[in-house]
Design an enzyme around this catalytic site. Structure first.
Site, short mmCIF file in Angstrom:
data_model
loop_
_atom_site.label_atom_id
_atom_site.label_comp_id
_atom_site.label_asym_id
_atom_site.label_seq_id
_atom_site.Cartn_x
_atom_site.Cartn_y
_atom_site.Cartn_z
N GLY A 112 24.87 -39.77 -35.99
CA GLY A 112 26.09 -40.33 -36.56
C GLY A 112 27.33 -39.47 -36.39
O GLY A 112 28.15 -39.39 -37.32
N ALA A 165 21.67 -45.39 -38.74
CA ALA A 165 20.86 -44.21 -39.09
C ALA A 165 19.90 -44.53 -40.23
O ALA A 165 18.77 -44.06 -40.24
CB ALA A 165 21.79 -43.05 -39.48
N HIS A 185 32.19 -27.88 -41.87
CA HIS A 185 33.59 -28.23 -42.16
C HIS A 185 33.92 -28.09 -43.65
O HIS A 185 34.92 -28.63 -44.11
CB HIS A 185 33.89 -29.65 -41.66
CG HIS A 185 33.84 -29.76 -40.16
ND1 HIS A 185 33.88 -30.94 -39.48
CD2 HIS A 185 33.76 -28.79 -39.21
CE1 HIS A 185 33.81 -30.71 -38.16
NE2 HIS A 185 33.73 -29.42 -37.98
N GLN A 228 28.64 -31.84 -40.36
CA GLN A 228 30.10 -31.79 -40.33
C GLN A 228 30.66 -32.47 -41.58
O GLN A 228 31.86 -32.47 -41.80
CB GLN A 228 30.62 -32.53 -39.09
CG GLN A 228 30.19 -31.91 -37.79
CD GLN A 228 30.39 -32.88 -36.63
OE1 GLN A 228 31.47 -32.96 -36.07
NE2 GLN A 228 29.35 -33.62 -36.29
N ASP A 261 30.54 -34.27 -47.75
CA ASP A 261 29.96 -34.89 -48.94
C ASP A 261 28.73 -34.10 -49.41
O ASP A 261 28.33 -33.11 -48.79
CB ASP A 261 29.63 -36.38 -48.69
CG ASP A 261 28.56 -36.59 -47.63
OD1 ASP A 261 27.50 -35.94 -47.72
OD2 ASP A 261 28.77 -37.41 -46.71
N CYS A 299 43.74 -20.47 -59.78
CA CYS A 299 42.66 -19.48 -59.77
C CYS A 299 42.63 -18.71 -61.09
O CYS A 299 43.67 -18.25 -61.58
CB CYS A 299 42.91 -18.50 -58.62
SG CYS A 299 41.71 -17.19 -58.49
P1 OAD Z 1 33.53 -39.91 -36.85
O1 OAD Z 1 34.08 -40.82 -37.89
O2 OAD Z 1 34.41 -39.40 -35.80
O3 OAD Z 1 32.33 -40.67 -36.11
C1 OAD Z 1 31.34 -41.34 -36.82
C2 OAD Z 1 30.25 -41.67 -35.83
O4 OAD Z 1 29.19 -42.25 -36.55
C3 OAD Z 1 30.65 -42.68 -34.74
O5 OAD Z 1 30.14 -42.22 -33.50
C4 OAD Z 1 29.96 -43.96 -35.18
O6 OAD Z 1 29.56 -44.76 -34.07
C5 OAD Z 1 28.75 -43.43 -35.91
N1 OAD Z 1 28.25 -44.30 -36.99
C6 OAD Z 1 28.95 -45.00 -37.90
N2 OAD Z 1 28.14 -45.63 -38.75
C7 OAD Z 1 26.86 -45.30 -38.40
C8 OAD Z 1 25.58 -45.63 -38.90
N3 OAD Z 1 25.42 -46.40 -39.96
N4 OAD Z 1 24.49 -45.12 -38.27
C9 OAD Z 1 24.64 -44.32 -37.17
N5 OAD Z 1 25.84 -43.97 -36.65
C10 OAD Z 1 26.93 -44.45 -37.25
O7 OAD Z 1 32.78 -38.74 -37.63
P2 OAD Z 1 32.37 -37.28 -37.12
O8 OAD Z 1 31.91 -37.30 -35.72
O9 OAD Z 1 31.45 -36.74 -38.15
O10 OAD Z 1 36.41 -32.83 -39.33
O11 OAD Z 1 33.76 -36.54 -37.21
C11 OAD Z 1 33.79 -35.19 -36.87
C12 OAD Z 1 34.90 -34.51 -37.61
O12 OAD Z 1 36.14 -35.17 -37.33
C13 OAD Z 1 34.82 -34.59 -39.13
O13 OAD Z 1 33.90 -33.68 -39.70
C14 OAD Z 1 36.22 -34.24 -39.50
C15 OAD Z 1 37.02 -35.02 -38.48
O14 OAD Z 1 38.15 -34.38 -38.02
C16 OAD Z 1 37.14 -32.15 -40.24
O15 OAD Z 1 37.59 -32.68 -41.23
C17 OAD Z 1 37.31 -30.70 -39.92
#
Ligand code: OAD
Length: 265
Positions: free
Chosen positions: A211, A255, A140, A117, A120, A171
């Protein structure tokens, strides 16, 4: 410990459980890895909802002001300013041991697939550095892609920059404004890519979820697809998530610490 019951996960990785999951990974013909912002947190990329080493991205900015098609139509300079700041911030980040462990794991075997998702470039950079072919499907979109808001043509952008945006980029073909190649709030994911991700989840003997908060669909629905097809789900996260009750095994912690233990062992 089977977390599909009532028990809460243990805070320390349990050696027997690590060994057991390594066995599952070895025997699996197809493995899907689903990553979210947490895997890049230890590289210095802010997460969306906190829980990483940096404050969550949205703690400082309201997404509806910046990451929507409406915001871009209203004030493209503001939106581009924010994205060029993020490109500079993220472009300076390097892969951490979690990205590297995944790249190494896939380098030695077939049938490992990666859906992220994240917008980067850190999975790609780890793969390049380690001679691995594990390239992610970016559900994403990518921070390092420009897309024409008129004709839809796309260009890759070098993470190393520079990332100035004045004058606003246009463009080459149709002269419409370019926009960042990411999925904004209120936009649909690419249907073809989503189909591929769902097929990988269905084929996976094991889906490793790393994560992600498990709050954002359709990505958060992929582990369920694996389960319904008879596969296993293993989660790595700092804390329990809505996906935790679905997982056969959960490892709570960073992680960057846990993936090398799990995948290099
Ligand atoms: P979130 O920021 O919502 O969640 C990050 C998750 O990573 C949380 O559950 C944390 O507990 C966990 N976390 C943080 N640091 C960590 C580490 N060092 N090791 C392991 N786990 C860790 O990010 P996403 O779930 O990726 O979408 O967010 C999903 C989507 O929400 C994104 O892609 C974005 C946003 O809306 C779009 O932009 C379309």
């Amino acid at each position: 410990m089977d977390l599909r019951g009532e028990e809460m996960p243990s805070p320390e990785p349990n050696g027997e459980e690590l060994q057991e999951v390594r066995g599952w990974l070895l025997e699996a013909e197809s493995v899907l890895v689903l990553t979210g912002a947490g895997i890049s947190a230890e590289s210095g990329v802010p997460t969306f909802r906190g829980g990483g080493v940096e404050p969550g991205l949205w703690d400082r900015y309201r997404p509806e002001e910046l990451a929507t098609p409406e915001a871009f139509a209203r004030d493209p300079e503001l939106v581009w300013g924010w994205y060029s700041w993020r490109r500079t911030l993220v472009g300076d980040c390097r892969p951490n041991p979690a990205h590297e462990a995944l790249a190494r794991f896939a380098a030695g075997r077939r049938g490992v697939h990666l859906v992220t998702q994240n917008v980067d470039h850190l999975h790609e950079e780890a793969a390049r550095n380690l001679g691995s072919s594990l390239l992610p499907l970016h559900l994403h979109g990518s921070l390092f892609r420009d897309r024409c808001s008129g004709c839809g043509k796309e260009w890759d952008v070098q993470p190393k920059g520079p990332h100035g945006t004045m004058p606003l980029p246009r463009c080459e073909s149709c002269h419409s404004l370019l926009r960042p190649g990411v999925v904004w709030f209120g936009e649909m994911l690419d249907a073809g890519e989503l189909d591929v991700a769902a097929r990988l989840a269905q084929q996976a003997a094991l889906t490793l979820v790393v994560g992600t908060s498990g709050l954002v669909y359709p990505a958060a629905g992929l582990p369920r697809v694996t389960l319904e097809a008879g596969g296993r789900v293993v989660e790595v996260n700092l804390e329990p998530t809505p996906l935790t009750p679905q997982a056969h095994r959960v490892f709570l912690g960073s992680a960057a610490r846990l993936l090398p233990l799990l995948l290099d062992g």
